[in-house]
Enzyme design. Structure first.
Site, PDB file in Angstrom:
ATOM      1  CG  HIS A   1      -5.705  -8.364   1.103  1.00  0.00           C
ATOM      2  ND1 HIS A   1      -5.237  -9.120   2.160  1.00  0.00           N
ATOM      3  CD2 HIS A   1      -5.224  -7.111   1.303  1.00  0.00           C
ATOM      4  CE1 HIS A   1      -4.517  -8.348   2.967  1.00  0.00           C
ATOM      5  NE2 HIS A   1      -4.491  -7.123   2.466  1.00  0.00           N
TER       6      HIS A   1
ATOM      7  CG  ASN B   1      -2.112  -8.175   6.304  1.00  0.00           C
ATOM      8  OD1 ASN B   1      -1.544  -9.081   6.923  1.00  0.00           O
ATOM      9  ND2 ASN B   1      -1.555  -7.556   5.295  1.00  0.00           N
TER      10      ASN B   1
ATOM     11  CB  THR C   1      -0.920  -0.033   1.231  1.00  0.00           C
ATOM     12  OG1 THR C   1      -1.860  -1.086   1.038  1.00  0.00           O
ATOM     13  CG2 THR C   1      -1.673   1.273   1.411  1.00  0.00           C
TER      14      THR C   1
HETATM   15  P1  NAD Z   1       1.101   2.691   9.791  1.00  0.00           P
HETATM   16  O1  NAD Z   1       0.463   2.116  11.013  1.00  0.00           O
HETATM   17  O2  NAD Z   1       2.195   3.683   9.905  1.00  0.00           O
HETATM   18  O3  NAD Z   1      -0.049   3.292   8.839  1.00  0.00           O
HETATM   19  C1  NAD Z   1      -1.215   2.529   8.587  1.00  0.00           C
HETATM   20  C2  NAD Z   1      -1.774   2.910   7.251  1.00  0.00           C
HETATM   21  O4  NAD Z   1      -2.169   4.272   7.213  1.00  0.00           O
HETATM   22  C3  NAD Z   1      -0.791   2.779   6.129  1.00  0.00           C
HETATM   23  O5  NAD Z   1      -0.770   1.453   5.646  1.00  0.00           O
HETATM   24  C4  NAD Z   1      -1.321   3.730   5.101  1.00  0.00           C
HETATM   25  O6  NAD Z   1      -2.316   3.097   4.323  1.00  0.00           O
HETATM   26  C5  NAD Z   1      -1.974   4.815   5.921  1.00  0.00           C
HETATM   27  N1  NAD Z   1      -1.107   6.003   6.008  1.00  0.00           N
HETATM   28  C6  NAD Z   1      -0.166   6.244   6.941  1.00  0.00           C
HETATM   29  N2  NAD Z   1       0.426   7.426   6.713  1.00  0.00           N
HETATM   30  C7  NAD Z   1      -0.147   7.950   5.605  1.00  0.00           C
HETATM   31  C8  NAD Z   1       0.032   9.148   4.847  1.00  0.00           C
HETATM   32  N3  NAD Z   1       0.939  10.056   5.195  1.00  0.00           N
HETATM   33  N4  NAD Z   1      -0.734   9.340   3.760  1.00  0.00           N
HETATM   34  C9  NAD Z   1      -1.655   8.430   3.388  1.00  0.00           C
HETATM   35  N5  NAD Z   1      -1.866   7.285   4.062  1.00  0.00           N
HETATM   36  C10 NAD Z   1      -1.129   7.043   5.154  1.00  0.00           C
HETATM   37  O7  NAD Z   1       1.584   1.520   8.837  1.00  0.00           O
HETATM   38  P2  NAD Z   1       2.590   0.334   9.085  1.00  0.00           P
HETATM   39  O8  NAD Z   1       3.071   0.283  10.490  1.00  0.00           O
HETATM   40  O9  NAD Z   1       3.587   0.384   7.988  1.00  0.00           O
HETATM   41  O10 NAD Z   1       1.616  -0.864   8.807  1.00  0.00           O
HETATM   42  C11 NAD Z   1       0.852  -1.443   9.823  1.00  0.00           C
HETATM   43  C12 NAD Z   1       0.568  -2.894   9.485  1.00  0.00           C
HETATM   44  O11 NAD Z   1      -0.405  -3.008   8.456  1.00  0.00           O
HETATM   45  C13 NAD Z   1       1.744  -3.634   8.970  1.00  0.00           C
HETATM   46  O12 NAD Z   1       1.648  -4.936   9.475  1.00  0.00           O
HETATM   47  C14 NAD Z   1       1.554  -3.604   7.474  1.00  0.00           C
HETATM   48  O13 NAD Z   1       2.245  -4.636   6.830  1.00  0.00           O
HETATM   49  C15 NAD Z   1       0.095  -3.764   7.383  1.00  0.00           C
HETATM   50  N6  NAD Z   1      -0.493  -3.194   6.183  1.00  0.00           N
HETATM   51  C16 NAD Z   1      -1.285  -3.974   5.473  1.00  0.00           C
HETATM   52  C17 NAD Z   1      -1.878  -3.469   4.361  1.00  0.00           C
HETATM   53  C18 NAD Z   1      -2.739  -4.346   3.567  1.00  0.00           C
HETATM   54  O14 NAD Z   1      -2.885  -5.519   3.875  1.00  0.00           O
HETATM   55  N7  NAD Z   1      -3.347  -3.847   2.515  1.00  0.00           N
HETATM   56  C19 NAD Z   1      -1.680  -2.148   3.983  1.00  0.00           C
HETATM   57  C20 NAD Z   1      -0.860  -1.366   4.750  1.00  0.00           C
HETATM   58  C21 NAD Z   1      -0.260  -1.905   5.858  1.00  0.00           C
END
Ligand code: NAD
Length: 376
Positions: free
Chosen positions: A186, A189, A26
């Site tokens: 998907h 998650n 993402t």
């Molecule tokens: P995070 O907790 O920092 O952010 C969560 C989500 O918020 C991001 O995935 C993104 O979609 C959104 N986001 C954050 N900052 C943003 C910005 N500035 N602009 C727009 N959108 C923004 O993310 P993390 O710690 O990297 O991921 C948390 C968990 O979720 C991880 O385990 C990751 O692998 C998983 N994840 C899964 C998916 C999926 O299955 N589609 C997508 C994203 C993350």
């Protein structure tokens, strides 16, 4: 000695030049939920048949307006989105690659501000997730991003479930129209299909809740509909049996996921994609009464006649990937390393140093941290 990581493999309808796959990532750069020209550049940079990914799995892509849960993620439900994806898939194919789209419904991991008419997100049960999502709000005339608690969902009625299955079927057809080589459903998650699977989110008392067979029913129906629509040899599925992402929890994941893969064995899927441990985190993360046995999961699938490629993911290095292939895996998906290294496969093959991914530019923003990582 030559490494099996760089040997070709027939997977479903495709001949893959090697075993290094690009995992779904993402990136939140689809402003207005429509794919952009920058996205075409980004994916094409990673599509070189020998230097890039043998198969690209797109970022998670909502299948309907209700399926969205984060700002600026690209949909596959309007004619404009389908046409915009066509430019992405054309660019990947011109570069010599293959790309499948990851079909996504977030279920309860959403916010009313991202839903049509500000309605409540849908879920197996009216249980709010202990999780955040990311939205944009207008503040003093400025568009500002913010993490917010996910909204309280409403439980899907029994008579609404066929329309969910149908949205996946439609999205699979849209995928072919958009020029994708296939789809990955998907199922991981803590999103909608995983919410139905795991008893932490599914408290239903009808045919879709309770025993394992019931909780796996919606996923089974979705996979049957998608494979019927476009052929099992163009369909994969991603599962994350023990991840706690997005408040996902099950009391006993081993028998649940063994049932899931057994049920799918007759569908002739191209591949199963397994996230080991905590998505993006510890590979040895556990959930349930005993350590999860991934080899037993694969054996359950094979014993039921499942012949799809076995794809593994999460924190892989070349050395770990080679161990996984020696242990019976067929493909290895790399996520964050592909963000920073468009030519990851070449670097792995040559033992070249890797660029370091910059977390600050993972989500949202411009070309910085997106299309400007250098190749060798
Ligand atoms: P995070 O907790 O920092 O952010 C969560 C989500 O918020 C991001 O995935 C993104 O979609 C959104 N986001 C954050 N900052 C943003 C910005 N500035 N602009 C727009 N959108 C923004 O993310 P993390 O710690 O990297 O991921 C948390 C968990 O979720 C991880 O385990 C990751 O692998 C998983 N994840 C899964 C998916 C999926 O299955 N589609 C997508 C994203 C993350």
């Amino acid at each position: 000695s030559p490494s099996p990581l760089f040997e070709p493999l027939r997977v479903g309808a495709w001949t893959l030049p090697h075993r290094v796959v690009m995992a779904p990532l993402t990136r939140n750069r689809a402003f207005g939920q429509v794919p952009t020209a920058a996205m075409a550049t980004y994916y094409a940079q990673r599509a070189h048949p020998q230097h890039g990914a043998s198969l690209i799995i797109s970022e998670a892509t909502p299948i309907s307006p209700e399926a969205h849960g984060y700002a600026d993620t690209p949909g596959l439900h309007s004619p404009q989105q389908i046409q915009a994806w066509r430019a992405v898939t054309d660019a990947v194919h011109r570069a010599g690659g293959r790309i499948v789209v990851q079909l996504w419904h977030v279920g309860r991991i959403s916010h009313t501000s991202l839903q049509p008419q500000g309605q409540a997100p849908v879920a197996p049960s009216a249980l709010r997730a202990q999780a955040k999502t990311f939205v944009f709000v207008e503040q003093d005339g400025q568009r500002r991003g913010a993490f917010v608690d996910t909204s309280e969902p409403r439980a899907l009625r029994l008579d609404e479930l066929p329309s969910i299955v149908d949205a996946y079927r439609q999205a699979a057809l849209h995928a072919l129209e958009a020029g994708f080589d296939g789809v990955e459903v998907h199922g991981a998650n803590g999103y909608l299909l995983d919410q139905f699977l795991r008893n932490g989110a599914n408290h239903r008392t009808d045919a879709y809740g309770g025993p394992i067979e019931n909780r796996a029913r919606l996923l089974g129906e979705v996979m049957a509909a998608v494979t019927e629509a476009i052929g099992g040899d163009r369909v994969g599925l991603r599962l994350s049996p023990v991840t706690p992402s997005n408040d996902a929890h099950d009391d006993d994941p081993q028998p649940l996921f063994e049932h899931v893969v057994r049920q799918l064995a007759p569908l002739g899927l191209a591949y199963l994609h397994i996230v080991e441990g905590q998505t993006g985190g510890a590979r040895d993360h556990q959930q349930g009464p005993r350590p999860f046995d991934y080899a037993a999961l694969r054996q359950a699938y094979r014993a039921a006649g499942g012949q799809g490629a076995w794809m593994v993911n999460n924190g892989y290095t070349r050395e770990l990937a080679e161990q996984a292939l020696a242990g019976g895996a067929d493909l290895v998906a790399f996520g964050r390393p592909f963000i920073a290294n468009p030519d990851l496969t070449r670097r792995l093959r040559e033992g070249a140093p890797l660029n370091t991914p910059d977390r600050a530019t993972f989500y949202g923003g411009d070309e910085r941290g997106y299309t400007d990582y250098p190749a060798l």
